[in-house]
Design a protein around this motif. Sequence first.
Motif, PDB file in Angstrom:
ATOM      1  N   ALA A   1       0.849  -1.193   0.000  1.00 41.44           N
ATOM      2  CA  ALA A   1       0.000   0.000   0.000  1.00 41.44           C
ATOM      3  C   ALA A   1       0.883   1.242   0.000  1.00 41.44           C
ATOM      4  O   ALA A   1       1.981   1.227   0.564  1.00 41.44           O
ATOM      5  CB  ALA A   1      -0.903  -0.009   1.236  1.00 41.44           C
ATOM      6  N   GLY A   2       0.433   2.301  -0.655  1.00 40.79           N
ATOM      7  CA  GLY A   2       1.191   3.553  -0.676  1.00 40.79           C
ATOM      8  C   GLY A   2       2.468   3.462  -1.480  1.00 40.79           C
ATOM      9  O   GLY A   2       3.421   4.194  -1.239  1.00 40.79           O
ATOM     10  N   GLU A   3       2.474   2.586  -2.447  1.00 36.37           N
ATOM     11  CA  GLU A   3       3.696   2.324  -3.214  1.00 36.37           C
ATOM     12  C   GLU A   3       4.014   3.486  -4.168  1.00 36.37           C
ATOM     13  O   GLU A   3       3.120   4.221  -4.580  1.00 36.37           O
ATOM     14  CB  GLU A   3       3.502   1.022  -4.003  1.00 36.37           C
ATOM     15  N   THR A   4       5.296   3.656  -4.464  1.00 34.24           N
ATOM     16  CA  THR A   4       5.752   4.623  -5.462  1.00 34.24           C
ATOM     17  C   THR A   4       6.724   3.916  -6.406  1.00 34.24           C
ATOM     18  O   THR A   4       7.120   2.772  -6.149  1.00 34.24           O
ATOM     19  CB  THR A   4       6.477   5.811  -4.793  1.00 34.24           C
ATOM     20  N   GLU A   5       7.110   4.583  -7.479  1.00 35.65           N
ATOM     21  CA  GLU A   5       7.923   3.907  -8.504  1.00 35.65           C
ATOM     22  C   GLU A   5       9.074   4.766  -8.997  1.00 35.65           C
ATOM     23  O   GLU A   5       9.298   4.918 -10.193  1.00 35.65           O
ATOM     24  CB  GLU A   5       7.011   3.485  -9.662  1.00 35.65           C
ATOM     25  N   ARG A   6       9.804   5.348  -8.034  1.00 31.70           N
ATOM     26  CA  ARG A   6      10.950   6.183  -8.389  1.00 31.70           C
ATOM     27  C   ARG A   6      12.059   5.370  -9.035  1.00 31.70           C
ATOM     28  O   ARG A   6      12.611   5.737 -10.058  1.00 31.70           O
ATOM     29  CB  ARG A   6      11.524   6.840  -7.118  1.00 31.70           C
ATOM     30  N   VAL A   7      12.392   4.256  -8.389  1.00 29.88           N
ATOM     31  CA  VAL A   7      13.512   3.451  -8.877  1.00 29.88           C
ATOM     32  C   VAL A   7      13.144   2.795 -10.207  1.00 29.88           C
ATOM     33  O   VAL A   7      13.977   2.697 -11.119  1.00 29.88           O
ATOM     34  CB  VAL A   7      13.917   2.383  -7.840  1.00 29.88           C
ATOM     35  N   ALA A   8      11.897   2.371 -10.325  1.00 36.08           N
ATOM     36  CA  ALA A   8      11.480   1.664 -11.542  1.00 36.08           C
ATOM     37  C   ALA A   8      11.695   2.521 -12.782  1.00 36.08           C
ATOM     38  O   ALA A   8      12.080   2.007 -13.843  1.00 36.08           O
ATOM     39  CB  ALA A   8      10.012   1.253 -11.416  1.00 36.08           C
ATOM     40  N   ALA A   9      11.473   3.823 -12.655  1.00 36.56           N
ATOM     41  CA  ALA A   9      11.686   4.711 -13.805  1.00 36.56           C
ATOM     42  C   ALA A   9      13.160   4.706 -14.206  1.00 36.56           C
ATOM     43  O   ALA A   9      13.492   4.713 -15.396  1.00 36.56           O
ATOM     44  CB  ALA A   9      11.224   6.128 -13.457  1.00 36.56           C
ATOM     45  N   GLU A  10      14.041   4.669 -13.206  1.00 33.74           N
ATOM     46  CA  GLU A  10      15.477   4.586 -13.497  1.00 33.74           C
ATOM     47  C   GLU A  10      15.825   3.252 -14.159  1.00 33.74           C
ATOM     48  O   GLU A  10      16.628   3.200 -15.086  1.00 33.74           O
ATOM     49  CB  GLU A  10      16.298   4.741 -12.210  1.00 33.74           C
ATOM     50  N   LEU A  11      15.240   2.175 -13.648  1.00 35.34           N
ATOM     51  CA  LEU A  11      15.538   0.865 -14.226  1.00 35.34           C
ATOM     52  C   LEU A  11      15.137   0.824 -15.698  1.00 35.34           C
ATOM     53  O   LEU A  11      15.830   0.232 -16.526  1.00 35.34           O
ATOM     54  CB  LEU A  11      14.827  -0.239 -13.430  1.00 35.34           C
ATOM     55  N   ARG A  12      14.033   1.477 -16.019  1.00 31.84           N
ATOM     56  CA  ARG A  12      13.638   1.528 -17.437  1.00 31.84           C
ATOM     57  C   ARG A  12      14.682   2.290 -18.251  1.00 31.84           C
ATOM     58  O   ARG A  12      15.027   1.887 -19.359  1.00 31.84           O
ATOM     59  CB  ARG A  12      12.257   2.164 -17.574  1.00 31.84           C
ATOM     60  N   GLU A  13      15.201   3.386 -17.681  1.00 37.68           N
ATOM     61  CA  GLU A  13      16.253   4.137 -18.387  1.00 37.68           C
ATOM     62  C   GLU A  13      17.479   3.257 -18.630  1.00 37.68           C
ATOM     63  O   GLU A  13      18.119   3.334 -19.661  1.00 37.68           O
ATOM     64  CB  GLU A  13      16.674   5.370 -17.577  1.00 37.68           C
ATOM     65  N   TRP A  14      17.805   2.446 -17.650  1.00 38.80           N
ATOM     66  CA  TRP A  14      18.971   1.568 -17.784  1.00 38.80           C
ATOM     67  C   TRP A  14      18.673   0.361 -18.656  1.00 38.80           C
ATOM     68  O   TRP A  14      19.596  -0.380 -19.021  1.00 38.80           O
ATOM     69  CB  TRP A  14      19.435   1.090 -16.399  1.00 38.80           C
ATOM     70  N   GLY A  15      17.408   0.122 -18.944  1.00 39.69           N
ATOM     71  CA  GLY A  15      17.066  -1.081 -19.707  1.00 39.69           C
ATOM     72  C   GLY A  15      17.242  -2.344 -18.902  1.00 39.69           C
ATOM     73  O   GLY A  15      17.542  -3.406 -19.440  1.00 39.69           O
ATOM     74  N   VAL A  16      17.025  -2.233 -17.609  1.00 38.25           N
ATOM     75  CA  VAL A  16      17.218  -3.379 -16.713  1.00 38.25           C
ATOM     76  C   VAL A  16      15.865  -3.807 -16.151  1.00 38.25           C
ATOM     77  O   VAL A  16      15.016  -2.968 -15.865  1.00 38.25           O
ATOM     78  CB  VAL A  16      18.190  -2.998 -15.574  1.00 38.25           C
ATOM     79  N   GLY A  17      15.695  -5.102 -16.002  1.00 33.48           N
ATOM     80  CA  GLY A  17      14.411  -5.621 -15.528  1.00 33.48           C
ATOM     81  C   GLY A  17      13.431  -5.700 -16.687  1.00 33.48           C
ATOM     82  O   GLY A  17      13.819  -5.631 -17.856  1.00 33.48           O
ATOM     83  N   TRP A  18      12.169  -5.862 -16.356  1.00 32.36           N
ATOM     84  CA  TRP A  18      11.125  -5.993 -17.369  1.00 32.36           C
ATOM     85  C   TRP A  18      10.222  -4.770 -17.311  1.00 32.36           C
ATOM     86  O   TRP A  18       9.636  -4.490 -16.251  1.00 32.36           O
ATOM     87  CB  TRP A  18      10.288  -7.236 -17.074  1.00 32.36           C
ATOM     88  N   PRO A  19      10.076  -4.042 -18.409  1.00 34.28           N
ATOM     89  CA  PRO A  19       9.252  -2.828 -18.364  1.00 34.28           C
ATOM     90  C   PRO A  19       7.801  -3.110 -17.987  1.00 34.28           C
ATOM     91  O   PRO A  19       7.111  -2.230 -17.476  1.00 34.28           O
ATOM     92  CB  PRO A  19       9.363  -2.259 -19.789  1.00 34.28           C
TER      93      PRO A  19
END
Lengths: 364, 364
Positions: free
Chosen positions: A79-97
């Motif tokens: 609950a109350g989740e945010t996605e600051r790091v996920a946006a960076e991971l997308r920039e790096w092309g790491v993980g699954w978008p």
Amino acid sequence: MRITVLAGGVGGARFVRGVREEVRRRFPDGAGGSEASVDVVVNTGDDLWLAGVRLWPDFDSLLYALAGVNDTERGWGRAGETERVAAELREWGVGWPWFTLGDLDLGTHLARTAWLREGLAPAQVAERLQARWPLGVRLLPATDAEVDTHVLVDDPDAPGGADAPGGGAPTRELHFQEWWTRYRATLPAREFRQRNLGTARPAPGVVEAIADADVVLVAPSNPVVSIGTILAIPGIREALAATDAPVVGVSPIIGGAVVRGMADACLSAIGVQTDAAAVARHYGARHSEARHYGARSDATGAADTTDGARGLLDGWLVAEEDAAEVDGLRADGFAARAVPLWMRDLETSAALAGAALDLALPGP
Amino acid sequence: MRITVLAGGVGGARFVRGVREEVRRRFPDGAGGSEASVDVVVNTGDDLWLAGVRLWPDFDSLLYALAGVNDTERGWGRAGETERVAAELREWGVGWPWFTLGDLDLGTHLARTAWLREGLAPAQVAERLQARWPLGVRLLPATDAEVDTHVLVDDPDAPGGADAPGGGAPTRELHFQEWWTRYRATLPAREFRQRNLGTARPAPGVVEAIADADVVLVAPSNPVVSIGTILAIPGIREALAATDAPVVGVSPIIGGAVVRGMADACLSAIGVQTDAAAVARHYGARHSEARHYGARSDATGAADTTDGARGLLDGWLVAEEDAAEVDGLRADGFAARAVPLWMRDLETSAALAGAALDLALPGP
């Protein structure tokens, strides 16, 4: 009273919250808790390495739901989740978008990964993770081995795909999470493959939890990739077959449709109908006749487990919509009952858990 | 024109930004860049595993500063940083509460860790990381080995500490980052220890960058734990001794005080005075007499490198405040010059880089 539950993630969490609530009422300790202990053997087949960290989706779903920090609207994550790091991971092309790692959730993944790096076994890591909140139950990963489930599919990117001329369409193996979350299980699965099953062993405490239980419950989780993976770990099926405790399962199918998720796609892949009775028969009846519950140490029970019976279940709860199946199931050796199966809230979850306990432990 | 810089983190980043700016002016390519190439050999001694991920503090300082995404007010990390995950890590008791990992920064650490997990070598990971932004320089980690620096100190938690009766006060080994950031280098260091130096090798490209350079510059970084760690990697000191390029360093000491950081604490630990000339003598002069620069392939140069000289520097820039040291340094074989040494902004950094290039490559 020791209760052991086999469970997958979101549906499993709903059921286990019901069990926790029901045992507090039925076996109160006078201090708001329960005299009964509840151990949950958690599916580890959904686990994966992603973006440098180890994810345990089912474990975390149970952890967050039991701690009351889960996102009940979205149905997964914190609950109350945010996605600051996920946006960076997308920039790096790491993980699954298409598989977003929330910031609070990443805290869990990082803690877990740090402890694994320190050399702790998954079962020890699981202990540390659940020490943060008073869960009222104990979560046991089914195994310390990495048995991540993969799915063999017709290659969705191959030209022509399954219809390519010359037969033998190219196949591809996806991690279960990719098949499930990215493709929403729409690519027909040819086969599910758990890695490392040959050397996997039940995690410390799992066999004991099953062997020493007074009741074993099988949550209405995915019979193939959640419960199926737990059962595929060498030693767990044997422990279930050998336990003196009654084993009662809850159908994940209501009126021929899955309660949640896309378990039907998994069932078809292994040739099982999306049908409450078919799933029970897939698990199998432990005894050719309905067992006399409560006779934990009687000679009959011991004899029964040795006479070639391979099934796992003593009892099976189906939905009221599937009441017509009950007689057939009883004839096949299941103690079967039709009850309200939808877990809409804590009350309905607790009632379902109560019905499972009633079937397992009929009164005097 | 190939320029190679040995550099640590924040101070190194400031200097390298100056070098990049200066070569754009001095060797323009007509498109806003430079015909000259700049390779930076980056200290890896500050690197560490923390909270499940691999941190490269010096590399990231250079990366962020050169990409223009660094926090210039705070002096470290990313601009616009937040700390959502860090709060969770504190709840889990993972990582160091006094060493905050920002959310944007964690994206970098996760990407790096993911690629390392995939089996990429650090040098390959470094390539991927710097591909995100057009840096105008190439960053080369000094080594692929994990040579994390540790500091031997009197145990700060032992009863009595260094004053304990009976002599032989208990010691403790801290990771350099703990000593530096948590204790602000206030615990007297007995010794710095780099791990794995025995098997460490220069990363691919490092020896070539030094051997094939036209100029080698030593940034005004910490002489002990930044430049010292680079030099301690077997093969790098030898490459510097053997290169035909002039090697010019910039003093990290101005008027007997460190420019930034707590390099004085590191210098005292190895018995070197906090003094611009003392640091030059610690690096050592390559030649007993000032070298004739520009004569890359002359016979004298070849002869000089074989006559037992162990020093690394041809030239040394000191601050105007230390102009009195110049004559003594020249007598000791350094081409020395006093120049404005404070890097307040891009202009002063570029001017300092220009002075270093002038000393290395005197005009005709």
